[in-house]
Design a protein around this motif. Structure first.
Motif, mmCIF file in Angstrom:
data_model
loop_
_atom_site.group_PDB
_atom_site.id
_atom_site.type_symbol
_atom_site.label_atom_id
_atom_site.label_comp_id
_atom_site.label_asym_id
_atom_site.label_seq_id
_atom_site.Cartn_x
_atom_site.Cartn_y
_atom_site.Cartn_z
ATOM 1 N N LEU A 5 0.743 -1.210 -0.061
ATOM 2 C CA LEU A 5 0.057 0.021 0.023
ATOM 3 C C LEU A 5 0.879 1.311 -0.126
ATOM 4 C CD1 LEU A 5 -2.817 -0.991 2.612
ATOM 5 C CD2 LEU A 5 -3.113 -0.707 0.005
ATOM 6 N N LEU A 6 1.994 1.240 0.838
ATOM 7 C CA LEU A 6 2.769 2.506 0.736
ATOM 8 C C LEU A 6 3.638 2.685 -0.613
ATOM 9 C CD1 LEU A 6 4.741 2.154 4.130
ATOM 10 C CD2 LEU A 6 2.865 3.635 3.491
ATOM 11 N N VAL A 7 3.888 1.466 -1.331
ATOM 12 C CA VAL A 7 4.576 1.391 -2.510
ATOM 13 C C VAL A 7 3.536 2.214 -3.532
ATOM 14 C CG1 VAL A 7 5.153 0.068 -4.559
ATOM 15 C CG2 VAL A 7 6.119 -0.408 -2.370
ATOM 16 N N PHE B 107 5.126 8.922 -8.156
ATOM 17 C CA PHE B 107 6.541 9.512 -8.300
ATOM 18 C C PHE B 107 7.397 8.870 -9.337
ATOM 19 C CE2 PHE B 107 4.600 11.079 -4.292
ATOM 20 C CZ PHE B 107 5.468 12.422 -4.393
ATOM 21 N N TRP B 108 6.815 7.717 -9.923
ATOM 22 C CA TRP B 108 7.715 6.974 -10.746
ATOM 23 C C TRP B 108 7.828 7.887 -12.331
ATOM 24 C CZ3 TRP B 108 5.693 1.378 -10.108
ATOM 25 C CH2 TRP B 108 6.008 0.913 -8.808
ATOM 26 N N ILE C 243 4.692 16.192 -15.404
ATOM 27 C CA ILE C 243 3.764 15.517 -15.792
ATOM 28 C C ILE C 243 2.448 15.156 -14.943
ATOM 29 C CG2 ILE C 243 2.964 12.953 -16.688
ATOM 30 C CD1 ILE C 243 5.636 12.842 -18.037
ATOM 31 N N ARG C 244 2.694 15.148 -13.463
ATOM 32 C CA ARG C 244 1.825 14.809 -12.677
ATOM 33 C C ARG C 244 1.115 16.232 -12.476
ATOM 34 N NH1 ARG C 244 4.802 14.014 -7.737
ATOM 35 N NH2 ARG C 244 6.833 13.765 -8.813
ATOM 36 N N VAL C 245 1.631 17.213 -12.511
ATOM 37 C CA VAL C 245 0.956 18.483 -12.488
ATOM 38 C C VAL C 245 0.219 18.889 -13.583
ATOM 39 C CG1 VAL C 245 1.317 21.074 -12.375
ATOM 40 C CG2 VAL C 245 2.877 19.549 -11.091
#
Length: 295
Positions: free
Chosen positions: A115-117, A123-124, A129-131
């Protein structure tokens, strides 16, 4: 030398101090070279004389006076602090329940790790791109507006979702929430199940256990997460520039624009002000909890 000065205990203490100094010296040298000296250089440059096309090392307070008397830059400070506080609260509200579930309700360490992964999978890929991925979600023809209109909740697109302060808050909360989840999960995972079981045996309700046991024991994790989120949000500029259409002006955006205009002295002033704000925030957080004792 006297007998006291040559005693084995004193010689051993001196030897231990020399060994400790040798072990600390690489870290001290690194901090001096890459933290203290650059910061002193930035402070020095902030007092240089800035002209339209050049900057000279003639000391003056003109850049400071301009920064502290211009409403635009004072508003940028207030906007930066307001967005930081809002994002900090939002990451706690969103991240704490997630950390509570992973840290206390999931018993399997393998599932906890998975779950933490999953939380860090975004973040990979690239930060930008995430923004930018929020644009097709928040736009007037984006997924959120389309879904709301198909459900009949709204009859025309919501225009405040994108290119506004709201979109900046949404983007920053999603990006930095994981930095709140991780430390809180770590602290919750350290709580002995026997402590909670003992409280239940004594008749304590879930909310009493949560208020009297879980929250106090997880507070160091909240403080660590708050430090992580604060440092990154206060220094932000890319999210605000991409999601607000440059309508939201943060201190980070001022630094970037001034450096791009080769106004080094003025950029240094904004950098010093931002560093002072970050230092004050971290100092306040560290006063709330003694991390050396709790971690």
């Amino acid at each position: 030398m006297t007998a006291q000065e040559t005693s084995p205990a004193l010689l051993r203490a001196k030897r231990d101090r020399r060994r400790a100094l040798m072990l600390l010296s690489p870290g001290i040298a690194w901090m001096v070279l890459f933290l203290a000296l650059p910061m002193l250089m930035v402070i020095w440059v902030s007092f240089w004389t800035q002209t339209t096309f050049a900057v000279t090392p003639d000391l003056t307070t003109a850049s400071w006076e301009r920064f502290l008397t211009t409403p635009t830059y004072l508003d940028a400070i207030l906007t930066t602090v307001r967005i930081w506080l809002t994002v900090l609260v939002a990451t706690v509200v969103v991240g704490y329940p997630v950390a509570l579930y992973i840290g206390l309700f999931v018993r399997s360490k393998t599932v906890q790790t998975a779950l933490l992964v999953a939380c860090v999978i975004p973040f990979w890929t690239s930060f930008l791109i995430r923004v930018i991925a929020w644009r097709p979600m928040l736009g007037t023809e984006g997924a959120i507006n389309v879904i709301l209109m198909k459900l009949g909740i709204i009859h025309e697109p919501l225009t405040f979702l994108l290119f506004s302060e709201f979109s900046v808050l949404v983007g920053m909360t999603q990006i930095y929430c994981v930095f709140m989840v991780g430390p809180i999960t770590f602290m919750l995972g350290r709580i002995e199940p026997s402590v909670i079981e003992a409280a239940r045996d004594l008749g304590a309700s879930f909310w009493t256990i949560f208020r009297r046991i879980i929250v106090p024991l997880s507070l160091p994790g909240v403080v660590v997460g708050a430090i992580f989120v604060s440092v990154m949000v206060l220094g932000e500029f890319a999210t605000a520039a991409s999601l607000s259409g440059r309508k939201v002006n943060l201190l980070g955006n001022i630094i970037v624009s001034q450096v791009g205009s080769l106004k080094w002295a003025f950029a240094a002033v904004a950098g010093v002000v931002l560093t002072l704000i970050i230092t004050a925030v971290i100092s306040l957080a560290l006063r709330l909890v003694d991390l050396r004792k709790e971690m």
